[in-house]
Design a protein around this motif. Sequence first.
Motif, PDB file in Angstrom:
ATOM      1  N   ASN A  40       7.194  19.049  22.403  1.00 29.23           N
ATOM      2  CA  ASN A  40       6.166  20.031  22.082  1.00 29.23           C
ATOM      3  C   ASN A  40       5.629  20.730  23.321  1.00 29.23           C
ATOM      4  OD1 ASN A  40       5.168  20.085  19.031  1.00 29.23           O
ATOM      5  ND2 ASN A  40       5.909  18.027  19.491  1.00 29.23           N
ATOM      6  N   ALA A  41       5.576  20.025  24.449  1.00 27.51           N
ATOM      7  CA  ALA A  41       5.172  20.671  25.699  1.00 27.51           C
ATOM      8  C   ALA A  41       6.197  21.732  26.095  1.00 27.51           C
ATOM      9  CB  ALA A  41       5.028  19.620  26.807  1.00 27.51           C
ATOM     10  N   PHE A  42       7.480  21.368  26.026  1.00 26.91           N
ATOM     11  CA  PHE A  42       8.537  22.339  26.304  1.00 26.91           C
ATOM     12  C   PHE A  42       8.485  23.501  25.315  1.00 26.91           C
ATOM     13  CE2 PHE A  42      11.514  19.004  28.380  1.00 26.91           C
ATOM     14  CZ  PHE A  42      11.016  19.341  29.635  1.00 26.91           C
ATOM     15  N   GLY A  43       8.267  23.177  24.042  1.00 24.01           N
ATOM     16  CA  GLY A  43       8.221  24.218  23.020  1.00 24.01           C
ATOM     17  C   GLY A  43       7.110  25.210  23.257  1.00 24.01           C
ATOM     18  N   CYS A  44       5.940  24.716  23.640  1.00 21.41           N
ATOM     19  CA  CYS A  44       4.811  25.608  23.926  1.00 21.41           C
ATOM     20  C   CYS A  44       5.137  26.549  25.083  1.00 21.41           C
ATOM     21  CB  CYS A  44       3.577  24.769  24.247  1.00 21.41           C
ATOM     22  SG  CYS A  44       2.131  25.747  24.707  1.00 21.41           S
ATOM     23  N   VAL A  45       5.689  25.989  26.158  1.00 22.64           N
ATOM     24  CA  VAL A  45       6.041  26.799  27.330  1.00 22.64           C
ATOM     25  C   VAL A  45       7.084  27.852  26.955  1.00 22.64           C
ATOM     26  CG1 VAL A  45       7.120  26.759  29.613  1.00 22.64           C
ATOM     27  CG2 VAL A  45       5.461  24.993  28.977  1.00 22.64           C
ATOM     28  N   ALA A  46       8.112  27.434  26.215  1.00 18.24           N
ATOM     29  CA  ALA A  46       9.187  28.356  25.841  1.00 18.24           C
ATOM     30  C   ALA A  46       8.673  29.498  24.980  1.00 18.24           C
ATOM     31  CB  ALA A  46      10.291  27.597  25.107  1.00 18.24           C
ATOM     32  N   LEU A  47       7.825  29.197  23.992  1.00 18.52           N
ATOM     33  CA  LEU A  47       7.306  30.238  23.099  1.00 18.52           C
ATOM     34  C   LEU A  47       6.425  31.229  23.849  1.00 18.52           C
ATOM     35  CD1 LEU A  47       6.553  28.078  19.934  1.00 18.52           C
ATOM     36  CD2 LEU A  47       8.394  29.748  20.234  1.00 18.52           C
ATOM     37  N   VAL A  48       5.657  30.730  24.806  1.00 10.24           N
ATOM     38  CA  VAL A  48       4.826  31.633  25.624  1.00 10.24           C
ATOM     39  C   VAL A  48       5.724  32.531  26.472  1.00 10.24           C
ATOM     40  CG1 VAL A  48       3.160  31.751  27.521  1.00 10.24           C
ATOM     41  CG2 VAL A  48       2.800  30.142  25.642  1.00 10.24           C
ATOM     42  N   LEU A  49       6.781  31.962  27.044  1.00  7.72           N
ATOM     43  CA  LEU A  49       7.717  32.768  27.843  1.00  7.72           C
ATOM     44  C   LEU A  49       8.399  33.823  26.977  1.00  7.72           C
ATOM     45  CD1 LEU A  49       9.404  30.032  30.098  1.00  7.72           C
ATOM     46  CD2 LEU A  49       7.659  31.716  30.751  1.00  7.72           C
ATOM     47  N   TYR A  50       8.760  33.448  25.756  1.00  8.39           N
ATOM     48  CA  TYR A  50       9.350  34.426  24.833  1.00  8.39           C
ATOM     49  C   TYR A  50       8.366  35.560  24.546  1.00  8.39           C
ATOM     50  CZ  TYR A  50      13.303  31.361  23.554  1.00  8.39           C
ATOM     51  OH  TYR A  50      14.448  30.609  23.555  1.00  8.39           O
ATOM     52  N   ALA A  51       7.100  35.190  24.309  1.00  8.92           N
ATOM     53  CA  ALA A  51       6.090  36.178  23.937  1.00  8.92           C
ATOM     54  C   ALA A  51       5.859  37.202  25.052  1.00  8.92           C
ATOM     55  CB  ALA A  51       4.779  35.474  23.585  1.00  8.92           C
ATOM     56  N   PHE A  52       5.892  36.730  26.307  1.00  7.01           N
ATOM     57  CA  PHE A  52       5.634  37.622  27.440  1.00  7.01           C
ATOM     58  C   PHE A  52       6.932  38.042  28.134  1.00  7.01           C
ATOM     59  CE2 PHE A  52       1.595  35.412  26.903  1.00  7.01           C
ATOM     60  CZ  PHE A  52       0.682  36.443  27.015  1.00  7.01           C
ATOM     61  N   MET A  57      10.318  38.546  34.903  1.00  6.18           N
ATOM     62  CA  MET A  57      11.612  38.868  35.480  1.00  6.18           C
ATOM     63  C   MET A  57      12.721  38.331  34.569  1.00  6.18           C
ATOM     64  SD  MET A  57      11.601  36.160  38.674  1.00  6.18           S
ATOM     65  CE  MET A  57      13.251  36.623  39.165  1.00  6.18           C
ATOM     66  N   PRO A  58      13.880  39.008  34.499  1.00  4.34           N
ATOM     67  CA  PRO A  58      14.941  38.644  33.546  1.00  4.34           C
ATOM     68  C   PRO A  58      15.371  37.184  33.606  1.00  4.34           C
ATOM     69  CG  PRO A  58      15.398  40.764  34.538  1.00  4.34           C
ATOM     70  CD  PRO A  58      14.207  40.217  35.269  1.00  4.34           C
ATOM     71  N   LEU A  59      15.457  36.607  34.813  1.00  8.84           N
ATOM     72  CA  LEU A  59      15.894  35.220  34.928  1.00  8.84           C
ATOM     73  C   LEU A  59      14.976  34.293  34.135  1.00  8.84           C
ATOM     74  CD1 LEU A  59      17.658  33.013  36.223  1.00  8.84           C
ATOM     75  CD2 LEU A  59      16.028  32.987  38.137  1.00  8.84           C
ATOM     76  N   ILE A  60      13.658  34.520  34.230  1.00  5.01           N
ATOM     77  CA  ILE A  60      12.697  33.674  33.510  1.00  5.01           C
ATOM     78  C   ILE A  60      12.715  33.990  32.014  1.00  5.01           C
ATOM     79  CG2 ILE A  60      10.257  33.093  33.258  1.00  5.01           C
ATOM     80  CD1 ILE A  60       9.924  33.614  36.240  1.00  5.01           C
ATOM     81  N   ALA A  61      12.792  35.264  31.690  1.00  5.04           N
ATOM     82  CA  ALA A  61      12.742  35.690  30.290  1.00  5.04           C
ATOM     83  C   ALA A  61      13.961  35.228  29.500  1.00  5.04           C
ATOM     84  CB  ALA A  61      12.625  37.207  30.213  1.00  5.04           C
ATOM     85  N   LEU A 106      25.942  33.838  30.650  1.00  3.17           N
ATOM     86  CA  LEU A 106      27.177  34.575  30.375  1.00  3.17           C
ATOM     87  C   LEU A 106      26.886  35.828  29.542  1.00  3.17           C
ATOM     88  CD1 LEU A 106      30.305  34.811  30.316  1.00  3.17           C
ATOM     89  CD2 LEU A 106      30.233  33.390  28.239  1.00  3.17           C
ATOM     90  N   PHE A 107      26.075  35.658  28.496  1.00  2.00           N
ATOM     91  CA  PHE A 107      25.771  36.787  27.613  1.00  2.00           C
ATOM     92  C   PHE A 107      24.551  37.588  28.086  1.00  2.00           C
ATOM     93  CE2 PHE A 107      28.044  33.879  24.676  1.00  2.00           C
ATOM     94  CZ  PHE A 107      29.128  34.713  24.420  1.00  2.00           C
ATOM     95  N   HIS A 108      24.171  37.343  29.347  1.00  2.00           N
ATOM     96  CA  HIS A 108      23.126  38.150  29.975  1.00  2.00           C
ATOM     97  C   HIS A 108      23.721  38.986  31.102  1.00  2.00           C
ATOM     98  CE1 HIS A 108      19.258  38.249  32.646  1.00  2.00           C
ATOM     99  NE2 HIS A 108      19.514  39.423  32.116  1.00  2.00           N
ATOM    100  N   TYR A 109      24.454  38.319  32.003  1.00  6.32           N
ATOM    101  CA  TYR A 109      24.955  39.013  33.183  1.00  6.32           C
ATOM    102  C   TYR A 109      26.373  39.557  32.987  1.00  6.32           C
ATOM    103  CZ  TYR A 109      20.961  36.727  35.365  1.00  6.32           C
ATOM    104  OH  TYR A 109      19.695  36.305  35.652  1.00  6.32           O
ATOM    105  N   SER A 110      27.224  38.792  32.319  1.00  2.00           N
ATOM    106  CA  SER A 110      28.597  39.237  32.137  1.00  2.00           C
ATOM    107  C   SER A 110      28.723  40.189  30.950  1.00  2.00           C
ATOM    108  CB  SER A 110      29.517  38.029  31.939  1.00  2.00           C
ATOM    109  OG  SER A 110      30.848  38.449  31.789  1.00  2.00           O
TER     110      SER A 110
END
Length: 389
Positions: A40-52, A57-61, A106-110
């Motif tokens: 749930n800690a990971f999930g919270c962080v991931a959802l916030v990163l998705y939202a913003f 920067m693309p690497l984080i997003a 792969l499906f981001h940079y290539s």
Amino acid sequence: MSSTFNILIVGALFCVLMLLVLISLLRSGIPGIREWCLANAFGCVALVLYAFGRELMPLIAYEVANGVYAAASAAMLAGFRRYYGKSAMPVVLGAGVLLVVAAIALFHYSVDSYPMRTVVIAVFQGTTCLAIATTIVFGRSDWRSHYPSLFTVAMAAVITVGHGIRSAIYLLNTGEVSSLLQPSPLNLLFVSAGTFILPVLTFGAVMLVHDTMLARAELVANRDFLTGAWTRRAFFEHADRELLRTRRMGRQLSLLLLDVDHFKKINDTYGHAVGDLVLIDLVKRAATVVRAVDFFARVGGEEFAVLLPETSRDAAAGVAERMRAIVAQSATEKGRAKPAVPAYTISIGVSSVRGFESLQDLMRRADAALYAAKAMGRNRAVSEVEAEV
């Protein structure tokens, strides 16, 4: 702010809420809770990163956000495996998360493809949910009450199917959605459903933990703290149910009442601590004679009762004699100059159900047989027939 942004933030808040609930359960020591907290800690962080995502920067997003979300799913699976006594598989799950990150890259940079990135995450999430459902089903021998397990299996199965459908749709319609935050009806549907996956699975996990805690409390309430035998209260509750079943099915039911001979003398001579050891030793010895379906309980200080379902009086007398003999061996056992448990014997009274009599009548006749055994010199098993002669 877009609708997708709001959904993701609400999902993150639900993860925080479930995390707080899980933290309150940590002191129970039940396996899996720490992993579910991490999920749930990971999930919270991931959802916030998705939202913003648009402000990052693309690497984080892309790589970081999806990697953290995959780690949340992996931790959720690890928690269920730990709960059911299996290995958390940290190496396998860690490798899976790294594989997801590599595929996202792969499906981001290539080949820049949002649909393919979505398929990667959907396949990984679907696989972990299928593994969760499988873990629970194969752990079914540990199910205490069915509802928490069935609920969690059903939710994991629905999520697995949902991810399969999502993968198929995105593979067939690669140009329809190009961003997680795109406010299209299809995207809103999948984002709304996906955002609450972790809270729903956590809710199932919390129900399983609650079920385990109730089972532990019930065990403490129904087990004698000293010997581990069932308590007097548990015995009478079980005996009433067994007596009703015996009447309904026309089966036989027998009862043994036993106590330690000269127990007061043992306490006076060796002390109460040694007397306690005698009672513990008696229960251990008796456990080698009684069956799994029998009910062995401590009903008084040094008094015990054994309920024997589907057992005739003669068969019960045989059980009583074997129990008496194995306890009497304590007087002849060698090997220690000063044994912790002194030699002791027991006396046993045996009775069997007659017609539609009450439990009190059954116990009264077993008690009379027990007193007859005492009167005949102790260290013997006497049936109600012998006592009535």
